[in-house]
Design an enzyme around this catalytic site. Sequence first.
Site, PDB file in Angstrom:
ATOM      1  N   PRO A   1       0.793  -1.222   0.000  1.00 42.42           N
ATOM      2  CA  PRO A   1       0.000   0.000   0.000  1.00 42.42           C
ATOM      3  C   PRO A   1       0.833   1.284   0.000  1.00 42.42           C
ATOM      4  O   PRO A   1       1.903   1.341   0.614  1.00 42.42           O
ATOM      5  CB  PRO A   1      -0.825  -0.099   1.291  1.00 42.42           C
ATOM      6  CG  PRO A   1      -0.138  -1.121   2.120  1.00 42.42           C
ATOM      7  CD  PRO A   1       0.528  -2.063   1.173  1.00 42.42           C
ATOM      8  N   ASN A   2       0.302   2.263  -0.694  1.00 37.85           N
ATOM      9  CA  ASN A   2       0.856   3.625  -0.792  1.00 37.85           C
ATOM     10  C   ASN A   2       2.089   3.724  -1.685  1.00 37.85           C
ATOM     11  O   ASN A   2       2.568   4.826  -1.941  1.00 37.85           O
ATOM     12  CB  ASN A   2       1.164   4.220   0.600  1.00 37.85           C
ATOM     13  CG  ASN A   2      -0.077   4.276   1.467  1.00 37.85           C
ATOM     14  OD1 ASN A   2      -1.096   4.824   1.040  1.00 37.85           O
ATOM     15  ND2 ASN A   2      -0.033   3.689   2.648  1.00 37.85           N
TER      16      ASN A   2
ATOM     17  N   ARG B   1       5.436  10.883  -2.577  1.00 43.96           N
ATOM     18  CA  ARG B   1       5.216  10.509  -1.170  1.00 43.96           C
ATOM     19  C   ARG B   1       6.517  10.646  -0.358  1.00 43.96           C
ATOM     20  O   ARG B   1       7.500   9.956  -0.635  1.00 43.96           O
ATOM     21  CB  ARG B   1       4.750   9.050  -1.125  1.00 43.96           C
ATOM     22  CG  ARG B   1       4.592   8.503   0.263  1.00 43.96           C
ATOM     23  CD  ARG B   1       4.399   6.992   0.256  1.00 43.96           C
ATOM     24  NE  ARG B   1       4.243   6.506   1.610  1.00 43.96           N
ATOM     25  CZ  ARG B   1       4.453   5.264   1.994  1.00 43.96           C
ATOM     26  NH1 ARG B   1       4.795   4.345   1.107  1.00 43.96           N
ATOM     27  NH2 ARG B   1       4.294   4.917   3.243  1.00 43.96           N
TER      28      ARG B   1
ATOM     29  N   TYR C   1      11.479   8.086   0.809  1.00 40.44           N
ATOM     30  CA  TYR C   1      11.274   7.123  -0.283  1.00 40.44           C
ATOM     31  C   TYR C   1      11.875   7.535  -1.622  1.00 40.44           C
ATOM     32  O   TYR C   1      11.750   6.798  -2.596  1.00 40.44           O
ATOM     33  CB  TYR C   1       9.768   6.843  -0.426  1.00 40.44           C
ATOM     34  CG  TYR C   1       9.157   6.356   0.869  1.00 40.44           C
ATOM     35  CD1 TYR C   1       9.632   5.202   1.489  1.00 40.44           C
ATOM     36  CD2 TYR C   1       8.130   7.053   1.498  1.00 40.44           C
ATOM     37  CE1 TYR C   1       9.109   4.758   2.695  1.00 40.44           C
ATOM     38  CE2 TYR C   1       7.585   6.617   2.704  1.00 40.44           C
ATOM     39  CZ  TYR C   1       8.085   5.472   3.300  1.00 40.44           C
ATOM     40  OH  TYR C   1       7.572   5.031   4.494  1.00 40.44           O
TER      41      TYR C   1
ATOM     42  N   ASN D   1       8.018  -5.641  -1.493  1.00 35.45           N
ATOM     43  CA  ASN D   1       8.027  -4.566  -0.509  1.00 35.45           C
ATOM     44  C   ASN D   1       6.601  -4.506   0.033  1.00 35.45           C
ATOM     45  O   ASN D   1       5.719  -3.907  -0.589  1.00 35.45           O
ATOM     46  CB  ASN D   1       8.417  -3.231  -1.149  1.00 35.45           C
ATOM     47  CG  ASN D   1       8.459  -2.126  -0.094  1.00 35.45           C
ATOM     48  OD1 ASN D   1       8.004  -2.313   1.037  1.00 35.45           O
ATOM     49  ND2 ASN D   1       8.990  -0.974  -0.469  1.00 35.45           N
TER      50      ASN D   1
ATOM     51  N   ALA E   1       3.470  -0.939   4.542  1.00 37.26           N
ATOM     52  CA  ALA E   1       3.008  -0.985   5.943  1.00 37.26           C
ATOM     53  C   ALA E   1       2.562  -2.385   6.354  1.00 37.26           C
ATOM     54  O   ALA E   1       2.608  -2.727   7.553  1.00 37.26           O
ATOM     55  CB  ALA E   1       1.884   0.021   6.153  1.00 37.26           C
TER      56      ALA E   1
ATOM     57  N   GLU F   1      12.953  -9.517   0.440  1.00 40.32           N
ATOM     58  CA  GLU F   1      12.163  -8.409   0.994  1.00 40.32           C
ATOM     59  C   GLU F   1      12.947  -7.113   0.782  1.00 40.32           C
ATOM     60  O   GLU F   1      14.144  -7.064   1.086  1.00 40.32           O
ATOM     61  CB  GLU F   1      11.942  -8.678   2.490  1.00 40.32           C
ATOM     62  CG  GLU F   1      11.206  -7.571   3.221  1.00 40.32           C
ATOM     63  CD  GLU F   1      11.047  -7.894   4.726  1.00 40.32           C
ATOM     64  OE1 GLU F   1      11.206  -9.071   5.136  1.00 40.32           O
ATOM     65  OE2 GLU F   1      10.778  -6.937   5.486  1.00 40.32           O
TER      66      GLU F   1
ATOM     67  N   HIS G   1      12.953  -2.778   1.208  1.00 45.30           N
ATOM     68  CA  HIS G   1      12.392  -1.505   1.690  1.00 45.30           C
ATOM     69  C   HIS G   1      13.240  -0.372   1.163  1.00 45.30           C
ATOM     70  O   HIS G   1      14.477  -0.455   1.197  1.00 45.30           O
ATOM     71  CB  HIS G   1      12.370  -1.459   3.225  1.00 45.30           C
ATOM     72  CG  HIS G   1      11.561  -2.571   3.800  1.00 45.30           C
ATOM     73  ND1 HIS G   1      10.190  -2.551   3.799  1.00 45.30           N
ATOM     74  CD2 HIS G   1      11.937  -3.756   4.336  1.00 45.30           C
ATOM     75  CE1 HIS G   1       9.754  -3.683   4.334  1.00 45.30           C
ATOM     76  NE2 HIS G   1      10.783  -4.439   4.647  1.00 45.30           N
TER      77      HIS G   1
ATOM     78  N   ARG H   1      14.118   4.135  11.766  1.00 47.11           N
ATOM     79  CA  ARG H   1      12.870   4.905  11.869  1.00 47.11           C
ATOM     80  C   ARG H   1      12.089   4.495  13.129  1.00 47.11           C
ATOM     81  O   ARG H   1      12.664   3.957  14.066  1.00 47.11           O
ATOM     82  CB  ARG H   1      12.064   4.711  10.567  1.00 47.11           C
ATOM     83  CG  ARG H   1      12.840   5.210   9.340  1.00 47.11           C
ATOM     84  CD  ARG H   1      12.041   5.078   8.076  1.00 47.11           C
ATOM     85  NE  ARG H   1      10.840   5.887   8.102  1.00 47.11           N
ATOM     86  CZ  ARG H   1       9.806   5.747   7.253  1.00 47.11           C
ATOM     87  NH1 ARG H   1       9.884   4.829   6.299  1.00 47.11           N
ATOM     88  NH2 ARG H   1       8.755   6.516   7.347  1.00 47.11           N
TER      89      ARG H   1
HETATM   90  C1  DQA Z   1       8.549   0.824   3.436  1.00 49.64           C
HETATM   91  C2  DQA Z   1       8.720   1.030   4.948  1.00 49.64           C
HETATM   92  C3  DQA Z   1       7.404   0.810   5.665  1.00 49.64           C
HETATM   93  O1  DQA Z   1       7.574   1.003   7.061  1.00 49.64           O
HETATM   94  C4  DQA Z   1       6.368   1.802   5.175  1.00 49.64           C
HETATM   95  O2  DQA Z   1       5.122   1.572   5.798  1.00 49.64           O
HETATM   96  C5  DQA Z   1       6.237   1.810   3.690  1.00 49.64           C
HETATM   97  C6  DQA Z   1       7.425   1.662   2.857  1.00 49.64           C
HETATM   98  C7  DQA Z   1       9.827   1.181   2.653  1.00 49.64           C
HETATM   99  O3  DQA Z   1       9.903   0.832   1.496  1.00 49.64           O
HETATM  100  O4  DQA Z   1      10.724   1.850   3.196  1.00 49.64           O
HETATM  101  O5  DQA Z   1       5.161   2.042   3.164  1.00 49.64           O
HETATM  102  O6  DQA Z   1       8.278  -0.548   3.200  1.00 49.64           O
END
Ligand code: DQA
Length: 163
Positions: free
Chosen positions: A26-27, A34, A39, A91, A94, A115, A117, A124
Amino acid sequence: MKKQKDTSPESGKLPDTVAVLVLHGPNLNLLGTREPKHYGSSTLAEINLALAHRAAAAGVLLEAFQSNHEGALIERVHAASTQGVRYLIINPAAYTHTSIALRDAIAASAIPFVEVHLSNVHARESFRHHSCFSDLAIGVITGLGSEGYLLALEYLLRRISVE
Ligand code: DQA
């Protein structure tokens, strides 16, 4: 004898089967605008294009899928199992920190995965330090921005080339 389709990188043709599926949670559709300090400035389309090109240069078909819905991601993993997908790059965004359901789907699929990120989740908030996925992953790349996806792909292409 049945003629084999030439899917070597030199042939310019790709196999029909998706070997690497990239899943974005998501997002991540908002990448580019964003929270760029976390990011970066690359859009999701730019990241996906770079991944697809790199995979194609190695003669590998790569597909990317993003959803803001947990169930849609789970169903894409279920489909991947029946489609012969060899590796995932994920990825979970959240859902990394919350989704036992997506973890269970990936565990059930038994598809090995990396995985990724974009941000360094360990630098963080503490709620980002726990991942529901990392103990199942081949490995985790965190904090290297969009390059993290390409590094994950490089690793998987090397594995695919020796299998
Ligand atoms: C994320 C890190 C997560 O904590 C966050 O909720 C994201 C992006 C990252 O790519 O750094 O949406 O996965």
